[in-house]
Design a protein around this motif. Sequence first.
Motif, PDB file in Angstrom:
ATOM      1  N   GLU A   1      -8.926   1.348  -0.501  1.00  0.00           N
ATOM      2  CA  GLU A   1      -8.830   0.068  -1.423  1.00  0.00           C
ATOM      3  C   GLU A   1      -7.383  -0.303  -1.589  1.00  0.00           C
ATOM      4  O   GLU A   1      -7.175  -1.502  -1.935  1.00  0.00           O
ATOM      5  N   ARG A   2      -6.327   0.504  -2.002  1.00  0.00           N
ATOM      6  CA  ARG A   2      -4.955   0.173  -2.340  1.00  0.00           C
ATOM      7  C   ARG A   2      -3.904   1.366  -1.829  1.00  0.00           C
ATOM      8  O   ARG A   2      -4.399   2.695  -1.979  1.00  0.00           O
ATOM      9  N   ILE A   3      -2.907   0.856  -1.341  1.00  0.00           N
ATOM     10  CA  ILE A   3      -1.861   1.921  -1.136  1.00  0.00           C
ATOM     11  C   ILE A   3      -0.743   1.593  -2.390  1.00  0.00           C
ATOM     12  O   ILE A   3      -0.180   0.497  -2.365  1.00  0.00           O
ATOM     13  N   VAL A   4      -0.469   2.647  -3.113  1.00  0.00           N
ATOM     14  CA  VAL A   4       0.484   2.238  -4.369  1.00  0.00           C
ATOM     15  C   VAL A   4       1.542   3.536  -4.396  1.00  0.00           C
ATOM     16  O   VAL A   4       1.500   4.569  -4.316  1.00  0.00           O
ATOM     17  N   PRO A   5       2.933   2.939  -4.167  1.00  0.00           N
ATOM     18  CA  PRO A   5       4.045   3.698  -4.278  1.00  0.00           C
ATOM     19  C   PRO A   5       4.067   4.377  -5.857  1.00  0.00           C
ATOM     20  O   PRO A   5       3.781   3.749  -6.762  1.00  0.00           O
ATOM     21  N   VAL A   6       4.302   5.712  -5.870  1.00  0.00           N
ATOM     22  CA  VAL A   6       4.480   6.217  -7.128  1.00  0.00           C
ATOM     23  C   VAL A   6       5.779   7.094  -7.114  1.00  0.00           C
ATOM     24  O   VAL A   6       6.517   7.103  -6.232  1.00  0.00           O
ATOM     25  N   LYS A   7       6.178   7.679  -8.396  1.00  0.00           N
ATOM     26  CA  LYS A   7       7.444   8.376  -8.578  1.00  0.00           C
ATOM     27  C   LYS A   7       7.487   9.537  -7.317  1.00  0.00           C
ATOM     28  O   LYS A   7       6.688  10.265  -7.380  1.00  0.00           O
ATOM     29  N   HIS A   8       8.508   9.564  -6.499  1.00  0.00           N
ATOM     30  CA  HIS A   8       8.640  10.302  -5.607  1.00  0.00           C
ATOM     31  C   HIS A   8       7.711  10.409  -4.468  1.00  0.00           C
ATOM     32  O   HIS A   8       7.723  11.614  -3.655  1.00  0.00           O
ATOM     33  N   GLY A   9       6.837   9.318  -4.253  1.00  0.00           N
ATOM     34  CA  GLY A   9       5.728   9.499  -3.592  1.00  0.00           C
ATOM     35  C   GLY A   9       4.872   8.395  -3.268  1.00  0.00           C
ATOM     36  O   GLY A   9       5.378   7.200  -3.521  1.00  0.00           O
ATOM     37  N   VAL A  10       3.723   8.545  -2.696  1.00  0.00           N
ATOM     38  CA  VAL A  10       2.864   7.308  -2.298  1.00  0.00           C
ATOM     39  C   VAL A  10       1.497   7.945  -2.641  1.00  0.00           C
ATOM     40  O   VAL A  10       0.943   8.657  -2.269  1.00  0.00           O
ATOM     41  N   GLY A  11       0.793   6.952  -3.310  1.00  0.00           N
ATOM     42  CA  GLY A  11      -0.810   7.283  -3.385  1.00  0.00           C
ATOM     43  C   GLY A  11      -1.747   6.353  -2.856  1.00  0.00           C
ATOM     44  O   GLY A  11      -1.319   5.305  -2.635  1.00  0.00           O
ATOM     45  N   VAL A  12      -2.957   6.853  -2.548  1.00  0.00           N
ATOM     46  CA  VAL A  12      -3.929   6.049  -1.731  1.00  0.00           C
ATOM     47  C   VAL A  12      -5.145   5.987  -2.955  1.00  0.00           C
ATOM     48  O   VAL A  12      -5.681   7.136  -3.140  1.00  0.00           O
ATOM     49  N   ILE A  13      -5.731   4.970  -3.078  1.00  0.00           N
ATOM     50  CA  ILE A  13      -6.800   4.626  -3.969  1.00  0.00           C
ATOM     51  C   ILE A  13      -8.147   4.325  -2.965  1.00  0.00           C
ATOM     52  O   ILE A  13      -7.823   3.363  -2.162  1.00  0.00           O
ATOM     53  N   ALA A  14      -9.187   4.988  -2.826  1.00  0.00           N
ATOM     54  CA  ALA A  14     -10.252   4.811  -2.195  1.00  0.00           C
ATOM     55  C   ALA A  14     -11.617   4.857  -2.620  1.00  0.00           C
ATOM     56  O   ALA A  14     -11.549   5.259  -3.986  1.00  0.00           O
ATOM     57  N   ASP A  15     -12.594   4.962  -1.955  1.00  0.00           N
ATOM     58  CA  ASP A  15     -13.912   4.926  -2.634  1.00  0.00           C
ATOM     59  C   ASP A  15     -14.520   6.286  -2.789  1.00  0.00           C
ATOM     60  O   ASP A  15     -15.489   6.605  -3.190  1.00  0.00           O
TER      61      ASP A  15
END
Length: 750
Positions: free
Chosen positions: A285-299
């Motif tokens: 759904e979305r790829i989001v930079p977070v502190k010190h890393g990167v997150g992926v939001i999915a289903d």
Amino acid sequence: MSKAGKIARRTFIIGSAAIVGGVAFGTYLAKRAIPNPLLNDLADGEAAITPYVKIDASGVTLITPRADKGQGAYSIQANLIAEELDIDPRTATVTPGMPGPAYYNGTVLAEAVPFPAYDQGAIAEAMRSFMAVPAKLLQMQITGGSSTVPDSYVNLRMAGAVARETLKQVAANKTGLARADLRTEDGHVVLPDGSKIAYTELAADAAGTPPVTDVSLRDPSEWRILGKANTPRLDMVAKCTGTETYGIDHSMEGMLFASVRANPGIGGYVVGFDATAAQGMRGVERIVPVKHGVGVIADNTWRAIQAVNALNIEWGPADYPATSAEIFETLEAAIGDEDAYDHRQRDDGNVDDALADGEVIEASYRIPYLAHAPLEPMNATVRVTDDACEIWTGTQIPLFIRDKAAKITGIPAEQVFVYVQPMGGSFGHRLEMTHVEQTVELAMAVKGTPVKMTWSREEDMTHDYPRPAAVSKARGKVVDGKVAAFDLSVGQSAMASSWFGRLMDMSIPGPDATITTGSWDQPFDIPHYRVTGYRAPDMVPVSSWRSVGASSNGFMHDGFLDELIHAAGADPLAERIRLCGHDTSRKVLEAVGDLSNWAGTDLGENRGRGVAFCMSFGVPVAQVVEVTNTEAGIRIDKVYCVVDSGPVLDPSNFEAQVTGGIIFGLGHAMGAELTYADHMPEQNNFDTYESIRLYQTPVIEMKALSNASKIRGIGEPCVPPAAPALANAIFAATGQRIRKLPLNKHISFA
């Protein structure tokens, strides 16, 4: 915001208050009314009304604010209240409630005082009592330090007694009878003629009745629940049937799922990343930079983990040595360095003069970093709207999470609601909140939609804040068959400032007692006895691990003591007993000798046994380990353990905690370590982070004594003696003295 959040905010106030047609009861421990839940205007020794019991027309709710991470905290808290309230806790609703300053832990900081636990003099006790004040001011609603039972033992029983007597007063007001003529039984007030009024029938009137605070606690001889064997924990059925709902099981309508990869060198930044491969993957759904890393939001969680692993990320370097070799060089260099000198809380006799001539026995010990590695990886579910933030997670520090989320979102703290979930283990891991911070950042990217973030096992291991690595240098002397001098210097990075720095964004001034906890505070009367802590530079960010400083110092201190006793030609158990200057601890050592038949047993060829002792969290524990040296390696045959933590409130759970602590200590000593290369741990799953196997688990025989003057917690104290007792047994069986953990670097286990 959920209805539960609204109810909790309105009603969990310092004082007795109406709860939606019901009533809240608490413990009145203050000398005057306290309007502020932060408790910042209290003098030393004062406390407050704290709400633990809710009764309405539908039944009784017991608030159990210390988190349950598998150690049975909810059950023992409920039992403490129920014992005085005269209810069956299995008929009540048991919940941690919404966190708040009223639930501060007034005991957890007592371990920080510069007095050993066996010193119960007036000054030491006054300082321990005083430590409740900073706990109030810092709003330390925290579960840890084996403090749940010591902190709750009086408070929660008083809460039940206040509720009981208030309900009796309400019944007296309704019937015209005297409160003294009434009694309670199984959730009812019983009148002199035997008729009963259910608590639920009295709730509405009780809401407007001032609490009866002049109450007495029942004598243990009258207990119906506490101290009784075979009382099942409240979560027993759920745990045995697989129906317990942990944080990782939390589900909400419309929920999205996420996972994160952060810099494997903790604290390192992201130089840049290529999301091309991940963006095209199914369910993303979305790829989001977070502190010190990167997150992926999915289903779903699986797709989120697969996508986040497909990210091509360039990492910046971490701010600590890249390899284990460099780390241990730094630790060893700290010992003896005047600039690294941190504290010396034990300095009896004159060690320098005692070691100035004659034969001096020397040894060096080394302890590795250790991960917490609970079976349930770190996870959280967060929903952020324009005016509120809701968090569902297993945590030991809910108010710290609330305040951190408020800072990240800009939402006032009173509009941040933390719903504490049951935990599938912790061992100190859930004293951290990096995973919650990441989830809040992700949820802010999809406001109004709940996001469940789950770390993969590899992420959980890589981004654990481990137990500190440590080294020590020891010197000693024996005279006329007795231990005469003992000098231990420990080098370690500071744990307390590392942990508090993350929690509160502030450094902690002064020495870090955890560097030497479990060594300087042992109850031995060695004529010349010194323990010195050297604070190495901050390196890998570290955290509290089950039994904290004693987990490593117990091994180093007792291991070297065993070396000195061997050099003296003395019996390992008899010399420990002779040296022990604390009556309660001496009885523990004597009892483990009786339990193991130490004086009357010849184990035979290729067998050996070792004894070890450690006092931690005020609990003296002695263990004897028996091993056999087989062709396949060392086999651990049996462990004997004697503990004195005061009255045992739940014998079945007590046994589980003692045996669990022993197995935890043995397993980590046998094969567990985190080694570092290129700033990151080389072990990232259970196939490389070894522990004891079921077939290697020994028979365990235990005994509880009750000579201690105080009641203590038992979740951690049985961990520290396990490693030295095993190492001492291996020495007895093979002649090989092992001073560096894990043990499987030096020998094999059958």
